[in-house]
Design an enzyme around this catalytic site. Structure first.
Site, mmCIF file in Angstrom:
data_model
loop_
_atom_site.group_PDB
_atom_site.id
_atom_site.type_symbol
_atom_site.label_atom_id
_atom_site.label_comp_id
_atom_site.label_asym_id
_atom_site.label_seq_id
_atom_site.Cartn_x
_atom_site.Cartn_y
_atom_site.Cartn_z
ATOM 1 N N HIS A 97 0.805 -1.229 0.000
ATOM 2 C CA HIS A 97 0.000 0.000 0.000
ATOM 3 C C HIS A 97 0.829 1.266 0.000
ATOM 4 O O HIS A 97 0.300 2.341 0.273
ATOM 5 C CB HIS A 97 -0.903 0.049 1.235
ATOM 6 C CG HIS A 97 -1.978 -0.985 1.263
ATOM 7 N ND1 HIS A 97 -3.238 -0.764 0.774
ATOM 8 C CD2 HIS A 97 -1.967 -2.264 1.708
ATOM 9 C CE1 HIS A 97 -3.977 -1.859 0.935
ATOM 10 N NE2 HIS A 97 -3.223 -2.787 1.505
ATOM 11 N N LYS A 151 -8.285 13.987 4.616
ATOM 12 C CA LYS A 151 -7.384 12.823 4.596
ATOM 13 C C LYS A 151 -6.370 13.031 5.697
ATOM 14 O O LYS A 151 -6.301 14.111 6.275
ATOM 15 C CB LYS A 151 -6.691 12.709 3.232
ATOM 16 C CG LYS A 151 -6.073 14.030 2.733
ATOM 17 C CD LYS A 151 -5.397 13.875 1.376
ATOM 18 C CE LYS A 151 -6.336 13.974 0.210
ATOM 19 N NZ LYS A 151 -6.316 12.788 -0.627
ATOM 20 N N ARG A 152 -5.569 11.997 6.014
ATOM 21 C CA ARG A 152 -4.514 12.210 6.985
ATOM 22 C C ARG A 152 -3.644 13.384 6.552
ATOM 23 O O ARG A 152 -3.489 13.656 5.356
ATOM 24 C CB ARG A 152 -3.660 10.932 7.133
ATOM 25 C CG ARG A 152 -4.375 9.791 7.824
ATOM 26 C CD ARG A 152 -4.772 10.155 9.256
ATOM 27 N NE ARG A 152 -3.605 10.231 10.116
ATOM 28 C CZ ARG A 152 -3.260 9.320 11.025
ATOM 29 N NH1 ARG A 152 -4.010 8.240 11.217
ATOM 30 N NH2 ARG A 152 -2.192 9.490 11.763
ATOM 31 N N LYS A 175 0.880 14.639 0.915
ATOM 32 C CA LYS A 175 -0.493 14.908 0.467
ATOM 33 C C LYS A 175 -0.713 16.400 0.200
ATOM 34 O O LYS A 175 -1.708 16.795 -0.390
ATOM 35 C CB LYS A 175 -1.495 14.388 1.499
ATOM 36 C CG LYS A 175 -1.459 12.849 1.655
ATOM 37 C CD LYS A 175 -2.421 12.385 2.746
ATOM 38 C CE LYS A 175 -2.291 10.901 3.077
ATOM 39 N NZ LYS A 175 -2.954 10.023 2.094
ATOM 40 N N THR A 205 -8.485 6.582 -1.823
ATOM 41 C CA THR A 205 -9.842 6.041 -1.948
ATOM 42 C C THR A 205 -10.858 7.147 -1.676
ATOM 43 O O THR A 205 -11.984 7.090 -2.163
ATOM 44 C CB THR A 205 -10.062 4.884 -0.957
ATOM 45 O OG1 THR A 205 -9.511 5.255 0.308
ATOM 46 C CG2 THR A 205 -9.399 3.622 -1.435
ATOM 47 N N LYS A 231 -14.652 8.365 -3.309
ATOM 48 C CA LYS A 231 -15.870 8.693 -2.557
ATOM 49 C C LYS A 231 -16.418 10.052 -2.975
ATOM 50 O O LYS A 231 -17.629 10.230 -3.115
ATOM 51 C CB LYS A 231 -15.580 8.648 -1.048
ATOM 52 C CG LYS A 231 -15.216 7.241 -0.565
ATOM 53 C CD LYS A 231 -14.538 7.226 0.812
ATOM 54 C CE LYS A 231 -13.892 5.863 1.064
ATOM 55 N NZ LYS A 231 -12.944 5.883 2.213
HETATM 56 C C1 F58 Z 1 -2.940 3.896 2.179
HETATM 57 N N1 F58 Z 1 -1.984 3.506 3.180
HETATM 58 C C2 F58 Z 1 -2.289 4.600 1.011
HETATM 59 N N2 F58 Z 1 -1.390 3.145 5.380
HETATM 60 O O1 F58 Z 1 -1.558 5.716 1.455
HETATM 61 C C3 F58 Z 1 -3.392 5.047 0.058
HETATM 62 O O2 F58 Z 1 -2.834 5.619 -1.092
HETATM 63 C C4 F58 Z 1 -4.234 3.839 -0.333
HETATM 64 O O3 F58 Z 1 -5.351 4.246 -1.064
HETATM 65 C C5 F58 Z 1 -4.721 3.095 0.899
HETATM 66 O O4 F58 Z 1 -3.626 2.740 1.718
HETATM 67 C C6 F58 Z 1 -5.478 1.825 0.553
HETATM 68 O O5 F58 Z 1 -4.749 1.058 -0.333
HETATM 69 C C7 F58 Z 1 -2.318 3.589 4.490
HETATM 70 O O6 F58 Z 1 -3.419 3.992 4.845
HETATM 71 C C8 F58 Z 1 -1.505 3.178 6.721
HETATM 72 O O7 F58 Z 1 -2.377 3.789 7.291
HETATM 73 C C9 F58 Z 1 -0.473 2.356 7.492
HETATM 74 C C10 F58 Z 1 -0.901 2.148 8.916
HETATM 75 C C11 F58 Z 1 0.147 1.382 9.688
HETATM 76 C C12 F58 Z 1 1.510 2.000 9.616
HETATM 77 C C13 F58 Z 1 1.931 2.274 8.198
HETATM 78 C C14 F58 Z 1 0.871 3.022 7.404
#
Ligand code: F58
Length: 844
Positions: free
Chosen positions: A375, A566-567, A572, A674, A678
């Site tokens: 991811h 978003k975060r 970003k 994602t 939405k």
């Molecule tokens: C996200 N990763 C990607 N990681 O940033 C985003 O582009 C993608 O759409 C999404 O995954 C789904 O595929 C993400 O959310 C985390 O939150 C992890 C949590 C645990 C530590 C490392 C990051």
């Protein structure tokens, strides 16, 4: 169609009113009152809104249970091939509304509680959302559970039952303040504990070799300590089918036996202390996204849930009398990123050490069982564990990883003789400095399939991040572009739009999102466009009321809602958005803005508590808001709000209200995104870079219906190769210079020139996320956005086409691709057991 149990089917009058399963209003009312009294232990004079919510939740849960028991019974009887979705995070969001949509009884329940004198919306608002994830990755897992159920795919989600989910965010003087998320405080009606299926997990200690009766050398892991994992099950209902799958989350506890030991030594406090240490494992979700921390407790969390889950799968094999070496025929195990990747070593340990399989057979089984989804493209997000730490927590697993590595490197040597550098890069152990276990490499070696989450991301994995593995095993690599569930993100979040869609194209779009295509021609219908605008307007009014309540700021529903939720992360680029706001601010003050449509900028998102720069970005947003919102010369042409505590619930409020979706990450950094999906599914237009799934969204909706700007991934790479000087943009672009100077002068920090200095410095010294290069193209692109918005008919046509062409981004499509290309799992149609059978004949 005469299944009395399917909603909407012609139900015999008595079935609709059956105790605990009937879907008719009268049965719902009776059971609600029953549950309030017998389960919640309350009566009208004492009941709070929350008690009523609980009674309603139990009433709905009763209906789920019949489907759940029927599904489990069918799966067991048939020994169905099953997806095991391993994820350290599931960001579910509230259950009640979603389950009502899926059962198709929202109207009945609304009427039932209304007749009991209660307010339906108020009851829904009582639910604490289970925020057991950080962001996109956790939410994706939740969307996939929904789609697997709705597609009738036998599946179990396995994860951790964190006592505290993602922190609640408050803003104090414009700064983020974290509060712990006590989501379980008032009980969770959606879960059922299953202590009878608890398992023991070992940690620490040492390994010993011994000669077993078969004359071979075996290894025994002598644990340093043990914890007990108790499963808590939550039913995951399908959309209007009989299927209800299971999400099984593990809670860590101290095992009784261990307690006793210490008690017997007379150390009461020591024993209690042990309990606390054990329970710590499932205490709290690590709130970092994209930046992983090599913390011992986190490794323990990962191993804990993985070991519990694999032991549970072995138990299921035993119950169904399936031989252990057919594990891979029964289960397709998906690794949601590398967080559960230690499962590869754990399955080897269970098969070899505990069940006496020989290594080669165990390795075949293991490799045919796992698939790995990556991811991220950020190097700092690739998990690696310091070797010493890993050895301390999982001594046996480290030995197993060494053995896997030795055999694997032999294979690499055969393919690429004499290429020592490649060997060093591919090794499961990073030995370039301090030594680390590389989890992505372990995941690649132990999986039959590796996928990225958007076309661009998968290509960058093949060409860059995982290029060595692609060179060795090209056949293992594939792409599955992410998707989101239309049930939660359209039907539930946007009931007004959904009603219009139902009227015009029928109700099938909810389960077959490609049906949205039928809307294409509607864009040419003036009356339809009027309805479309009317709906957006009324949703925007509701949102304005919410913003007023949450922040005190009044926003105008007639303005364009320009949203970035978003975060918070540098890649970003929320700060690029803010630079644009300041540019508009200066233009308006200088009377240079021309005829710009009024805009409301909405931000939302959490910063990792230890990520100082991200917290400063939040302060930057709120600081600009404070100045802009009260500047009389702006005359409400601009408003900036930071919506606190962005989570699933708030997402459901904001996506339907947005006009413009900000997807402005540095190209090549966002794996997919994602939220972008939405927004567009709810009729917002996108301003974005060629990053992640934006590329495919633009392909689908048409370049003319998407606002594209900025460097592409290759151009970003070129800036690293050929050199990049951000100060040139500062020197040559008067507007950019004016914007940054204003920030440096303390215009947004009451004269404090230091507060935002780190922000300006990062842009002028290095600018790793290339904001300076993208600033002018972004501002120009925003001018095109404004021009389009000034023409409501044009904007509305584009909005309708966006929705009509987004069918691809249903998580149903994604899950179908996983099923046919990776999991090789078929749907199983569930027949509902009668109430009676469900009660007395469920298998243990
Ligand atoms: C996200 N990763 C990607 N990681 O940033 C985003 O582009 C993608 O759409 C999404 O995954 C789904 O595929 C993400 O959310 C985390 O939150 C992890 C949590 C645990 C530590 C490392 C990051």
């Amino acid at each position: 169609m005469n299944d009395p149990n399917l909603p909407g089917a012609a139900e015999p009058a008595d079935a609709a009113n059956d105790h605990r399963i009937g879907l008719g209003k009268e049965a719902l009312k009776l059971d609600f009152v029953d549950n309030l009294y017998y389960v919640q232990g309350k009566f009208a004079a004492l009941a709070t809104q929350h008690d009523y919510y609980m009674a309603l939740a139990y009433t709905v849960r009763d209906r789920l249970l019949q489907r759940w028991v029927s599904s489990a019974t069918d799966y067991t009887r048939r020994g169905s091939r099953t997806v095991a979705y391993l994820s350290a995070e599931f960001l579910l969001g509230p259950h009640l509304g979603n389950n009502l949509i899926n059962l198709g009884i929202e109207d009945e329940v609304r009427a039932a509680v209304g007749e009991l004198g209660l307010n339906f919306e108020e009851l829904l608002a009582q639910e604490e959302e289970p925020g057991l994830g950080n962001g996109g990755l956790g939410r994706l897992a939740a969307c996939y559970l929904d789609s697997m159920a709705s597609l009738e795919i036998p599946s179990i989600g396995y994860g951790i039952r964190y006592e505290f989910g993602i922190f609640a965010q408050r803003l104090v003087d414009g700064w983020q303040v974290e509060q712990s998320d006590k989501w379980l405080r008032r009980g969770n009606p959606w879960e059922i504990p299953r202590p009878e299926w608890a398992v023991e997990v070992s940690l620490g200690g040492k390994t010993e070799r011994y000669i077993a009766r078969d004359g071979r050398t075996h290894v025994r892991w002598v644990a340093g300590r043990k914890v007990l994992g108790t499963p808590f099950d939550t039913p995951i209902l399908s959309y209007r089918k009989n299927t209800a799958n299971t999400l099984r989350l593990w809670r860590a506890e101290a095992p009784e036996s261990f307690d006793l030991d210490v008690f017997n030594r007379g150390d009461y406090y020591g024993a209690v202390q042990q309990k606390v240490v054990s329970e710590n494992i499932s205490k709290v979700l690590y709130p970092n996204d994209e930046q992983v921390q090599g913390k011992e407790l986190r490794l323990e969390q990962q191993y804990f849930f993985v070991s519990c889950s694999l032991q549970d799968m072995l138990r299921i094999l035993r119950v169904q009398r399936i031989a252990l070496d057919r594990f891979h025929e029964k289960f397709a195990v998906q690794l949601n990123d590398t967080h559960p990747a230690v499962a590869i070593a754990e399955l080897m340990r269970l098969l070899v050490d505990e069940h006496d399989l020989d290594w080669d057979r165990a390795w075949e089984v293991t490799r045919q069982s796992f698939a790995y989804t990556n991811h991220t493209l950020l190097p700092e997000a690739l998990e690696r564990w310091p070797l010493a730490l890993f050895a301390r927590v999982l001594p046996r697993h480290l030995e197993i990883i060494y053995e896997i590595n030795a055999r694997f490197l032999e294979e690499v040597r055969m393919h690429f003789p004499g290429d020592g550098e490649r060997l060093a890069r591919m090794s499961l152990i990073d030995e370039s400095g301090e030594r680390f276990v590389r989890m992505a490499n372990l995941a690649c070696v132990g999986s039959h399939t590796i996928n990225g989450v958007a076309e661009l991301h998968s290509r960058l994995l093949r060409e860059d991040v995982l290029a060595d593995f692609h060179a060795l095993w090209p056949h293992k690599f594939t792409n599955v572009t992410n998707g989101v569930t239309p049930r939660r993100w359209m039907a539930l979040a946007n009931p007004r739009l959904s009603r219009l869609l139902n009227q015009v194209i029928g109700e099938e779009w909810v389960r077959d999102l490609d049906r949205l295509r039928d809307l294409e021609s509607c864009g040419e219908d003036a009356e339809f466009r009027r309805q479309w605008r009317f709906i957006k307007r009324s949703v925007k009014e509701d949102f304005a009321a919410h913003v007023r309540r949450a922040t005190g700021v009044a926003i105008d529903p007639a303005s364009m809602y320009d949203v970035q939720v978003k975060r918070i992360h540098e890649y970003k680029r929320q700060h690029l958005n803010v630079l644009h706001i300041i540019a508009l601010y200066l233009r308006i003050k200088a009377n240079l803005a021309g005829d710009v449509p009024p805009r409301t900028f909405v931000f939302g998102g959490k910063a990792a508590p230890g990520y100082r720069f991200a917290k400063l970005m939040i302060r930057f947003i709120t600081a600009v808001g404070e100045v802009v919102n009260k500047d009389p010369t702006i005359r409400d042409q601009l408003k900036v709000v930071f919506l606190p505590n962005y989570n699933v619930t708030n997402g459901q409020r904001v996506y339907p209200a947005a006009d413009l979706s900000e997807q402005i990450s540095t190209a090549g950094k966002e794996a997919s995104g994602t939220g972008n999906m939405k927004f567009s599914l709810n009729g917002a237009l996108t301003i974005g870079t060629l990053d992640g799934a934006n590329v495919e969204i633009r392909e689908e909706v048409g370049a003319e219906n998407f606002f594209l700007f900025g460097l592409d991934a290759a151009q970003v790479q070129a800036t690293w190769r050929d050199g990049y000087d951000p100060t040139l943009f500062y020197r040559d672009n008067d507007e950019l210079r004016a914007v940054l100077d204003l920030v440096s002068d303390g215009q947004f920090s009451r004269g404090d020139r230091d507060l935002f200095a780190p922000l300006v410095d990062s842009l002028l010294r290095g600018d790793p996320y290339r904001l300076m290069a993208d600033f002018a193209p972004y501002v120009q692109c925003q001018e095109r956005v404004s021009a389009a918005y000034r023409d409501p008919d044009r904007w509305t046509r584009m909005s309708i086409l966006n929705v009509a062409r987004m069918g691809k981004f249903s998580s149903d499509r994604s899950v179908q691709e996983y099923c046919s290309r990776i999991w090789h799992v078929q749907p199983v149609h569930i027949d509902l057991l009668s109430h009676h059978v469900a009660r007395v004949a469920a298998p243990s």
